[in-house]
Design an enzyme around this catalytic site. Structure first.
Site, short mmCIF file in Angstrom:
data_model
loop_
_atom_site.label_atom_id
_atom_site.label_comp_id
_atom_site.label_asym_id
_atom_site.label_seq_id
_atom_site.Cartn_x
_atom_site.Cartn_y
_atom_site.Cartn_z
N GLU A 1 0.78 -1.24 0.00
CA GLU A 1 0.00 0.00 0.00
C GLU A 1 0.81 1.29 0.00
OE1 GLU A 1 -4.20 -1.56 1.95
OE2 GLU A 1 -2.84 -0.37 3.21
N ILE A 2 2.13 1.23 -0.16
CA ILE A 2 2.91 2.47 -0.06
C ILE A 2 2.73 3.33 -1.31
CG2 ILE A 2 5.19 3.44 0.30
CD1 ILE A 2 6.00 0.86 1.69
#
Length: 877
Positions: free
Chosen positions: A439-440
């Site tokens: 999710e970065i």
């Protein structure tokens, strides 16, 4: 002693004591282990999982700790050319001393650390001391030196009494140790994996990699890549053999470490398949180094022969690009869940606990688990079991929900970490993808209004440029290059989710996308209705989820009766998502009758979660082949807690696990009544071969009266997804009262009932439920104890439970008057039971199966069998 045994020696180091550096009392330690569990075992702290005890142990991570042991070294060991200390895992900042001589400094929990100790060991007693520096005190200066904090959204620094000083991103350490929105903050230290003294002479095989170049039904073109250390230049024969085939090659080894490649052509290979598509066949390849017909070294590796690729290509019938895994030329619809560590203190995870999880996945008709990037690279046993059962593994690198430094020291540490773990795991056929992070990319790359997390707004232009450059260096340069070199043929995906990476140009997740994978959290975090699952569908749904509480007896392991209140301190301490309890209640008020008390709320929360995940899973599967994967969040828990898991910390199946088992059936019969006034009946096959089927659609009254029946026979092609019927509610009901009608669809193959699907014409809050009288009669099915259940009135969400630990063949189902439901109870075999069964088979001259292929959940007679339904948990007028 053979010559080979004389050339090598291994001793596991188990007997340790420990203390805080600023204290004087030495206490016994368990290795592998952690400081927290050692303090617990010695009665120095209370159970960190109980009540609010988490907050009382935050002092532990601010201290330095020491572990010591003494080992006796005998003359034959001392005479070896090489003597090493080998640590499979040191958590995290550690200095190692042998006889007070410094031999090693470690700074990465995920690496294997080796120290040459031959110059320091002596005949007789030798002292080994490890000084673990506080990960908090070690990293606080790094935060100060940086001058600004980096985003670390799940670092619960406030719980750790650090205010807003989030230091987790500086340590190569399991991110979840610092807390998460389902897990506590226990920042551990210790010898968390095996420690050994290893000695050898002359020649050692350091690594064997069976590289799979081309795999076909007729033959497999492989290469044995063998890394060998030799004390001198020499000519040797290398022999490789497996299953009756062998290959031999004469090579000249250089002094030191050499890499030798031996081509292998395997005729008519037995391919490795994922669950549901075929056998997960495994080969053991053995490599021998021979000199003048004398074996100098030998090493074996197990692997499965298969071709695998991640297919991200345009398709003429759909917009965007695909995202699916092709195994041995067959497109695979991925069905499964996201895996987190099974314990906050991972050394406590036993082979039995791993087996329970993987067998649960198999029992639930799954074929994939995603090892999520905020935990650990799992123990070998986890991947061994996935290999044996045919579970595909999406493997994240251990980065999640944070931005990370990009300095040379940090990148060098990550490179060594990646190389260590890829080399350890690359022979596992189950691993089909390496993913850079969780999710970065989406969190950073967009502003809130574009679907991002809003991180950018907290930084000036120069800081943004540096943070993103560091990200690019790590996830778009370093990690993909390590994967390319160390695990050729396996795809790398930079971040989950990310829409597409084409010619270095990225498209980011925004709305409903037609490429890449998607994490959809509108249902839950944004309070969107369950019905949204039917429209928000991407090419591969790699995260989505809904919370529930564990069952009553699990809750009582951390809470007293007086704590059983939604807003009590203990309940809030065991609910790590800030809005979690409110959201469960909010959705429950919308979709289900009100529970009559707190134990009823626990039960109803599980029903609610199960209904949400059923909606999502079946919506994804109905969109096959546009959508080719559905991995819900999450499979398991690391402590007893209210969370998104489908089985709780103790391995007890929640309602959603039974729902997932049904919704993941290889042939899915699905009723979609999400469109007002229309009911659609779908069939989806994940099998390779076609199947002749009959579907019977019935309209029943809640008293069991049959009003209408519509049978239809067909042949469903392998891999096909179709809408079989589309009917209006008027066509189905006629003049039957919708609140008193049940839609039943039965799936049959060759007159055998495969599955029954039930739906209603009104919401659960509108059904006129009465208190059922459910009868249970013991019977036998094929010589095995079973139970027949009948009811006098409609019984919704029938829950069977027992004091025995195990699972039922089905649970949390609806029971209709006049319809008998037959259920079996199954217990998980212990390893001892499996070994005994194998010994009995061997004595009877029956071919002995591998331990993990023996029956796992076996039929049994439960203790104190109880049955309840929704009517027991709500107010019946």
């Amino acid at each position: 002693m053979t010559n080979l045994q004389a050339l090598q020696f291994r001793q596991s180091l188990k007997q340790w004591t420990f203390k805080a550096v600023d204290e004087s009392e030495w206490l016994p330690a368990t290795v592998p282990g952690t400081v927290h569990t050692d303090l617990l075992d010695n009665g120095k702290i209370s159970n960190p999982f109980y009540g609010t005890n988490e907050k009382d142990v935050q002092w532990i991570d601010k201290k330095d700790w020491e572990y010591i042991t003494t080992i006796d070294v005998e003359a034959p060991v001392l005479n070896h050319s090489h003597i090493e200390l080998v640590f499979a895992g040191l958590d995290t900042y550690a200095d190692v001393y042998v006889n007070e001589q410094h031999v090693l400094s470690a700074d990465n929990m995920f690496r294997t650390w080796r120290a040459d100790v031959k110059p320091y060991v002596k005949l007789g007693a030798n002292d080994i001391r490890i000084h673990f520096r506080s990960p908090i005190m070690e990293d606080l200066p790094k935060l100060k030196a940086l001058g600004y904090g980096l985003p670390a959204s799940n670092d619960q620094s406030e719980v750790g009494e650090l205010g807003d000083q989030r230091v987790s991103i500086f340590a190569r350490k399991a991110p979840y140790h610092y807390g998460w929105d389902w897990g506590p903050r226990f920042v551990t230290s210790g010898i968390w994996r095996e420690a050994e003294l290893v000695a050898w002479s002359d020649v050692r095989i350091e690594n064997v990699y069976i590289r799979q170049n081309q795999v076909h039904v007729e033959s497999a073109d492989l290469t044995a890549v063998v890394q060998i250390y030799s004390e001198q230049e020499r000519q040797v024969n290398l022999r490789v053999y497996t299953d009756g085939q062998n290959w031999e090659q004469t090579v000249t080894l250089a002094e030191g470490t050499d890499a030798v490649q031996i081509p292998l052509l395997l005729d008519n290979p037995k391919l490795w398949w994922s669950r549901g598509l075929g056998d997960a066949h495994l080969y053991t390849f053995t490599v021998e180094v021979l000199e003048q017909n004398q074996t100098l070294a030998v090493k074996s590796e197990r692997t499965g022969i298969r071709s695998i690729r991640l297919v991200t290509e345009p398709h003429p019938d759909y917009p965007g690009t695909s995202f699916y895994f092709e195994l041995n030329g067959v497109p695979v619809f991925a069905k499964g869940a996201n895996h987190i560590p099974n314990d906050s203190f991972s050394p406590r995870v036993t082979l039995e606990r791993y087996r329970h999880e993987i067998v649960t996945a198999i029992e639930s008709n799954m074929n994939m688990l995603r090892v999520w990037g905020g935990g650990i690279y799992e123990n070998d046993e986890f991947y061994d079991l996935c290999d044996e059962y045919g579970i595909l593994v999406w493997q994240d690198f251990m980065f999640a929900c944070s931005m990370y430094p990009g300095d040379e020291e940090f990148l060098d540490s990550v490179q060594a970490e990646a190389e260590d773990n890829i080399r350890r795991l690359r022979n596992h056929p189950s691993i089909v993808l390496w993913c850079g992070n969780n999710e970065i990319d989406s969190a950073w790359s967009q502003y809130v209004e574009d679907g991002g997390w809003g991180w950018k707004k907290d930084y000036n232009t120069e800081q943004r440029a540096q943070i993103w450059a560091d990200y690019e260096s790590l996830f778009h340069e370093l990690l993909p290059e390590v994967v390319r070199v160390e695990h050729p043929g396996i795809s790398y995906w930079p971040s989950s989710p990310i829409v597409a990476v084409t010619n270095n140009e990225k498209q980011h997740t925004h709305g409903i996308t037609d490429s890449g994978d998607i994490h959809y959290w509108g249902v839950w975090h944004n309070s969107e209705p369950f019905e949204r699952y039917n429209t928000y569908i991407g090419r591969f749904m790699s995260e989505y989820g809904f919370q529930s509480f564990p069952e009553y007896k699990s809750v009582r392991t951390y809470a007293e009766e007086s704590d059983l209140e939604l807003e009590s301190e203990v309940m809030l301490r065991h609910q790590k998502n800030g809005a979690g309890n409110r959201l469960i209640k909010e959705y429950m008020d919308k979709y289900l009758p009100a529970p009559k008390d707190f134990p009823s709320f626990l039960y109803m929360s599980q029903v609610l979660q199960a209904e949400a995940m059923k909606t999502a899973i079946e919506a994804h599967r109905r969109r096959k082949p546009y959508c080719m994967g559905t991995l819900y969040w999450q499979m398991n828990d690391c402590w007893p807690v209210a969370s998104w898991s489908s089985m709780d910390y103790y391995g007890r199946w929640k309602a959603v696990q039974y729902y997932a088992k049904r919704s993941f059936e290889d042939i899915l019969l699905s009723i979609d009544n999400s469109a007002s006034g229309t009911v659609n009946i779908h069939l989806v096959s994940d099998l390779i071969a076609p199947k002749s089927l009959t579907v019977r659609v019935k309209v029943l009254g809640i008293d069991g009266t049959l009003y209408k029946e519509m049978p239809q026979s067909l042949t469903l092609a392998g891999g096909e997804a179709i809408q079989l019927l589309s009917l209006t509610t008027e066509q189905l009901l006629g003049d039957v009262n919708p609140a008193e009608a049940i839609l039943v669809a039965e799936l049959e193959h060759e007159n055998q009932l495969l599955h029954t699907e039930i739906a209603y014409f009104v919401s659960a809050t509108e059904l006129p439920l009465q208190q059922p009288n459910i009868q249970i009669a013991e019977t036998e099915v094929d010589g095995v104890i079973a139970y027949e259940l009948t009811t006098d009135v409609l019984a919704r969400q029938v829950w069977l439970n027992t004091a025995s630990e195990g699972i039922f063949s089905d649970n949390f189902f609806d029971l209709i008057p006049g319809v008998t439901k037959t259920i079996q109870f199954k217990q998980l075999q212990t390893l001892e039971d499996v070994h005994h069964a194998n010994e009995m088979q061997s004595e009877s001259n029956i071919v002995q199966p591998s331990v993990s292929h023996s029956p796992q959940f076996v039929p049994a007679k439960p203790e104190d069998l109880q049955v309840q339904s929704m009517a027991d948990f709500i107010h019946i007028s």
